[in-house]
Design a protein around this motif. Sequence first.
Motif, short mmCIF file in Angstrom:
data_model
loop_
_atom_site.label_atom_id
_atom_site.label_comp_id
_atom_site.label_asym_id
_atom_site.label_seq_id
_atom_site.Cartn_x
_atom_site.Cartn_y
_atom_site.Cartn_z
N TYR A 22 0.95 -1.15 0.04
CA TYR A 22 0.00 0.16 -0.03
C TYR A 22 0.74 1.08 0.19
O TYR A 22 0.66 2.23 -0.76
N LYS A 26 0.37 2.84 -3.55
CA LYS A 26 -0.91 3.78 -3.59
C LYS A 26 -0.47 4.96 -2.84
O LYS A 26 -0.90 6.03 -3.47
N PHE A 96 -3.22 2.52 6.26
CA PHE A 96 -2.03 1.57 6.52
C PHE A 96 -1.15 1.68 7.49
O PHE A 96 -0.69 0.93 7.86
#
Length: 114
Positions: A22, A26, A96
């Motif tokens: 992540y 991202k 996250f």
Amino acid sequence: MIKISIFLTRRADLTHEEFVEYWTHKHLPLIASVTDGAVPVRRHVLLLPTDDEIPGLRSTYYDGVVEVWFDDIADATRWFTSAVFTTTVAADEEKFLDRSLTRFLYATETPIVG
């Protein structure tokens, strides 16, 4: 210049691998999409831990470390309190990071070698 080292711990419901996936695929593209010349960041480096050990030396564990350089603390404050950071970057970190375990080290560098 001031360097801020940010020590990151993943959310308890994520594996380290999910955290890294992540963060790198991202979150970092999100940061790149919202920064421009107005953002006072001079350098931004990610550190991912390895499984290496040196006998006799104690280590601490974080899922990752970010190092961010600014001209001064005023620029760092401007970035970390900006609407873009608080509404976009920090909001995404909730996906996250365990932000309650995030730690910041404010430092200046004194080169010894190199």
